[in-house]
Write a protein that holds these residues in place. Structure first.
Motif: not given
Length: 320
Positions: A30-44, A53-63
Motif C-alpha cells: 500500500l503506497v500512500i502519498d500526498d501528490i500522486m496521481p499528479s504527473t507533475m512530480s516525475p520521480f514519484r 505494476k510489479f506488486f499486488s499493490a494500491f496507491l492511496l492519495s491524500t490529495e
C-alpha cells in the motif's frame, strides 16, 4: 531504475512475512502519498508506477497538491496516468480500509500525518526519507517523530538517500543501522533513448541562440533556496556579453518575482509535466542550479545533484 533496489527490499520483507499470514489474506503493498496521481512530480510517478505494476499493490492519495502544484482534480490527474496503473490509484478518504502487508511512504511530513493511521492499522512500513518534506536537521519536532519511527516495531526500513541523512539517523536519532537502507540519490528515468548526434541542438550548428535554463519548484514566496535570484543575476551578467543569450525558467516562478531589466530574452513556462522536458532539454546548453541549505525552513537541506540536473545531464545539458 532505482525503484528496483526498493523492490528487492520489499520482496525480502514479503518473504519474511509469509510465515506470519497467508498471502491471499492481504494485498502486498500500500503506497500512500500526498501528490500522486499528479504527473507533475516525475520521480514519484516513475517510482510508484513501477511498484503498482510489479506488486499486488494500491496507491492511496491524500490529495495534497492543491494550492501549490495544480488546481486539477483527482479524476483529472488520473486521466494522465498509464491505464495499466490508473485503476490502482484510489482516494485515501474512500479506501483507507484496504488491507495491506506493507505500507510505503515518501517524505517525513507524509508519515507524520499518517502516523496514527499506520499504528491503528498495525501495518509494517518503509519510510523513504528524502530531504525536504518537513525533514529538518536539529529540529525538536523532527527528532521526536524520527525517534518514534525508528523505535517502532512496525518499521521495516528507513531509506536514506543522502549521506547526511544516514549519519543523522545513526548519530543523532540513535537509529539501528540495520534498519537503514542507504540508496544514494533519487529516482529518474535513464532509459530516455536520447541520441546526442541525432537529437541535440547545438549552437551554432543547429540554432542561433545560447540557451540557459533554471528548473525547480517554487515553494511559497521563497526565491532563494533553489537559487532563482542567483540565476537572474547570472542572466544579467551574461546578457551583457552575449546578445544571442536566451534564458528559460520552468516552475512556479514568473515575471513578477524579480527585476528582469538587462535580460534580453527570458521565457517563463510555468509548471510542466515530464513529457515537456525531452524536447526542452534538447535545445538547452546549460542548466543552473544553486541550491542552499537552511533557507526555506530551519534545518532544511536539499540533495545534490538534484533530479532535474541529472535528467538534464542525460540530455547533454551542462550542469552549472
Amino acid at each position: 531504475m532505482r525503484a528496483g533496489n526498493v523492490s528487492q527490499i520489499m520482496n525480502e520483507i514479503f518473504e519474511h512475512r509469509e510465515q506470519e499470514a497467508p498471502l491471499n489474506r492481504f494485498c502486498d503493498l500500500l503506497v500512500i502519498d500526498d501528490i500522486m496521481p499528479s504527473t507533475m512530480s516525475p520521480f514519484r510517478t516513475i517510482e510508484y508506477s513501477h511498484y503498482l505494476k510489479f506488486f499486488s499493490a494500491f496507491l492511496l492519495s491524500t490529495e495534497g497538491w492543491s494550492g501549490w502544484l495544480s488546481n486539477k482534480s483527482f479524476n483529472e490527474f488520473k486521466k494522465d496516468l498509464d491505464p495499466a496503473i490508473a485503476h490502482k490509484v484510489l482516494r485515501f478518504t474512500e479506501s483507507r480500509d484496504v488491507p495491506a502487508r506493507l505500507a510505503y511512504v515518501t517524505f517525513l511530513g507524509n508519515i507524520r500525518l499518517l502516523w496514527n493511521y499506520i499504528q491503528a492499522k498495525n501495518i509494517p512500513f518503509i519510510l523513504q526519507l528524502y530531504p525536504g518534506g518537513a525533514f529538518g536537521l536539529d529540529q525538536p519536532e523532527t527528532d521526536f517523530i524520527l525517534k518514534q519511527i525508528c523505535e517502532s516495531p512496525l518499521l521495516r526500513k528507513v531509506i536514506a538517500t543522502q549521506t547526511i541523512t544516514r549519519d543523522y539517523l545513526i548519530n543523532k536519532i540513535g537509529c539501528d543501522a540495520e534498519k537503514i537502507e542507504f540508496i544514494y540519490g533519487g529516482v529518474f528515468e535513464s532509459r530516455n533513448g536520447f541520441d546526442f548526434y541525432r537529437d541535440k541542438k547545438i549552437y551554432p550548428r543547429d540554432k542561433e541562440t545560447i540557451d540557459i535554463c533554471f528548473v525547480a519548484h517554487k515553494y511559497g514566496d521563497d526565491l532563494n533556496s533553489k537559487g532563482f535570484l542567483d540565476f537572474i543575476a547570472i542572466a544579467k551578467i551574461l546578457s551583457k556579453q552575449f546578445r544571442n543569450l536566451r534564458c528559460h525558467v520552468v516552475g512556479g516562478y514568473d515575471e513578477c518575482d524579480a527585476d528582469l531589466s538587462g535580460i534580453a530574452g527570458i521565457t517563463f513556462y510555468g509548471i510542466k509535466s515530464q513529457s515537456f522536458f525531452g524536447d526542452f532539454y534538447a535545445s538547452m546548453d546549460v542548466i543552473v542550479s544553486i541550491n542552499r541549505a537552511f533557507v526555506i525552513a530551519p534545518g532544511a537541506f536539499d540533495g545534490f545533484p538534484t533530479v532535474v540536473c541529472i535528467e538534464a545531464g542525460y540530455h547533454c545539458v551542462l550542469n552549472a
